[in-house]
Design an enzyme around this catalytic site. Structure first.
Site, PDB file in Angstrom:
ATOM      1  N   GLY A 119     -14.703   9.159 -32.392  1.00 52.94           N
ATOM      2  CA  GLY A 119     -15.438  10.257 -32.983  1.00 52.94           C
ATOM      3  C   GLY A 119     -15.003  11.648 -32.584  1.00 52.94           C
ATOM      4  CG  LEU A 120     -15.347  13.074 -29.120  1.00 61.40           C
ATOM      5  CD1 LEU A 120     -15.387  12.989 -27.602  1.00 61.40           C
ATOM      6  CD2 LEU A 120     -16.195  14.236 -29.601  1.00 61.40           C
ATOM      7  CB  SER A 121     -10.077  14.082 -33.475  1.00 63.25           C
ATOM      8  OG  SER A 121      -8.791  14.061 -34.056  1.00 63.25           O
ATOM      9  CB  SER A 122      -9.300   9.837 -29.130  1.00 67.93           C
ATOM     10  OG  SER A 122      -9.592   8.768 -30.005  1.00 67.93           O
ATOM     11  CB  SER A 123      -6.119   9.254 -33.629  1.00 69.78           C
ATOM     12  OG  SER A 123      -6.865  10.075 -34.514  1.00 69.78           O
ATOM     13  CB  ALA A 124      -5.717  14.540 -33.789  1.00 70.49           C
ATOM     14  CB  ALA A 125      -6.690  14.365 -28.509  1.00 71.03           C
ATOM     15  CG  ASP A 167      -9.227  15.228 -36.802  1.00 71.10           C
ATOM     16  OD1 ASP A 167     -10.323  15.785 -36.998  1.00 71.10           O
ATOM     17  OD2 ASP A 167      -8.997  14.050 -37.127  1.00 71.10           O
TER      18      ASP A 167
END
Length: 390
Positions: A119-125, A167
């Site tokens: 939910g916190l855009s870990s993929s983009a991070a 994101d």
């Protein structure tokens, strides 16, 4: 940090560098960037760290503290298609960067996320943190927009998720104590400072205990339904149109939608309703933030969350329940789902004076309704932060 300790445990030496990318929250503007909408967002002071050292032989070797199995590939021989594991985003980042800049140096690294996945855009991070490290060991310099574009290319065209640039933009362009107001049609943006007259606020993250993957959710289907509605509106109105994949809501005026929406299948009409009303909420929210009216901004964030439930039809039951609890809790200005909104987190802007009561009230009610998630549920109080280094 644990990633440094794990790196030494694996390789018997200290890492040469630590890269970081923050997570992001989007108070207003969800489910719109993929159709060239406007968004608001913050980078927050939690995110992804990667401890790393260069590898002159061009091999990339990555370990995650959140997922099992080490991943390995060569910068000149990235697999041609995704392998459906946690490292796909990193392979995609290598693939996308190699198209822009010649690479000769690989790296070994250990990844650590500071908050639960979902939910916190870990993929983009994680993509941006990895790109930062890969650029550094190869002596590559990218502008902020190039970082955003490479990370977007990796997620959309390698991993296969129909994302926009929300994101990546929040996580690169974000600035502490500023609201990012971005138009994804031309990448123009404004960093609106917190008005000195604004009431104090903190960013609260309520993790439902459910993890999710965008690629495995209904995210892509929702985007296709919106695009189908837009394609039909263009036909009804006699507008020029090309390929289905090129249709986007920004190209169809709101008045056209109002004129022909009753001719759309209900699911398509709902997706369009969300996009157009969210566009309006973002513009209103930016003006509310500019004048320091956090109550109005929060109301618009709650309205965004409601539209995500009713019109975008997203949200697991647990997440919807969290949202409903937040709406009835004193001291919460506003909030909504984070990320794709099918599982994961809810974010809220809260009055710090009520922090303890909010955490207690929301936690007690949520755990009562979902006792089997008590151990996985968590609350995290955050602040806005600067974006990833480029």
């Amino acid at each position: 940090m644990r990633c440094e300790e794990k790196f030494f445990e694996i390789y018997g030496q200290d890492p040469e560098g630590i890269s970081f990318s923050p997570y992001r929250v989007c108070p207003i503007g969800a489910h719109s960037d993929h159709n060239l909408g406007k968004i608001t967002g913050f980078a927050i002071d939690q995110g992804i760290h990667i401890a790393y050292r260069p590898k002159a032989n061009g091999v990339v070797e990555m370990t995650s503290l959140q997922f099992p199995k080490r991943a390995q590939w060569h910068i000149a021989a990235v697999p041609g298609s995704k392998e459906n594991d946690w490292a796909d985003y990193l392979r995609g980042a290598t693939w996308a960067l190699e198209k822009k800049r010649p690479l000769s140096v690989g790296l070994c690294g250990v990844i650590e996320g500071s908050l639960p996945i979902g939910g916190l855009s870990s993929s983009a991070a994680v993509t941006l943190a990895f790109l930062s490290a890969l650029c550094r060991v190869n002596g590559v310099r990218l502008s902020a927009q190039e970082m955003i574009d490479v990370a977007y290319d990796a997620e959309r065209n390698y991993v296969g998720v129909s994302v926009g640039k929300l994101d990546q933009s929040c996580e690169v362009l974000g600035k502490k104590d500023h609201l990012l107001y971005l138009d994804t049609s031309d990448n123009s943006y404004e960093l609106i400072p917190t008005n000195p007259r604004m009431k104090p606020y903190r960013i609260a993250i309520f993790f439902s205990g459910l993890e999710h993957s965008l690629a495995g959710s209904k995210f892509n289907m929702r985007v296709d339904e919106l695009r189908a509605g837009i394609y039909a509106l263009q036909a009804f109105a006699g507008m020029d149109y090309g390929k289905f994949s090129e249709a986007n809501a920004r190209a169809v005026p709101y008045e056209v939608y109002l004129q022909y929406r009753d001719r759309l299948p209900l699911p398509w009409a709902k997706r369009c309703e969300h996009w157009y009303t969210e566009f309006q909420r973002v513009e209103q929210g930016a003006e509310a933030w500019r004048r320091g009216d956090i109550e109005e901004f929060g109301r618009l964030s709650f309205a965004s969350g409601r539209s995500s439930i009713v019109n975008w039809e997203s949200g697991a039951p647990e997440q919807i329940r969290l949202y409903e609890i937040l709406r009835r809790t004193d001291g919460v200005y506003g909030g909504r789902f984070c990320g794709a909104g099918f599982k994961g987190c809810c974010m809220a802007l809260i009055d710090p004076a009520y922090e303890a009561e909010i955490v207690q009230t929301v936690s007690e009610q949520y755990r009562k309704d979902f006792p089997h998630l008590s151990d996985k549920y968590s609350v995290h109080i955050c602040s806005s932060a600067d974006g990833a280094a480029v």
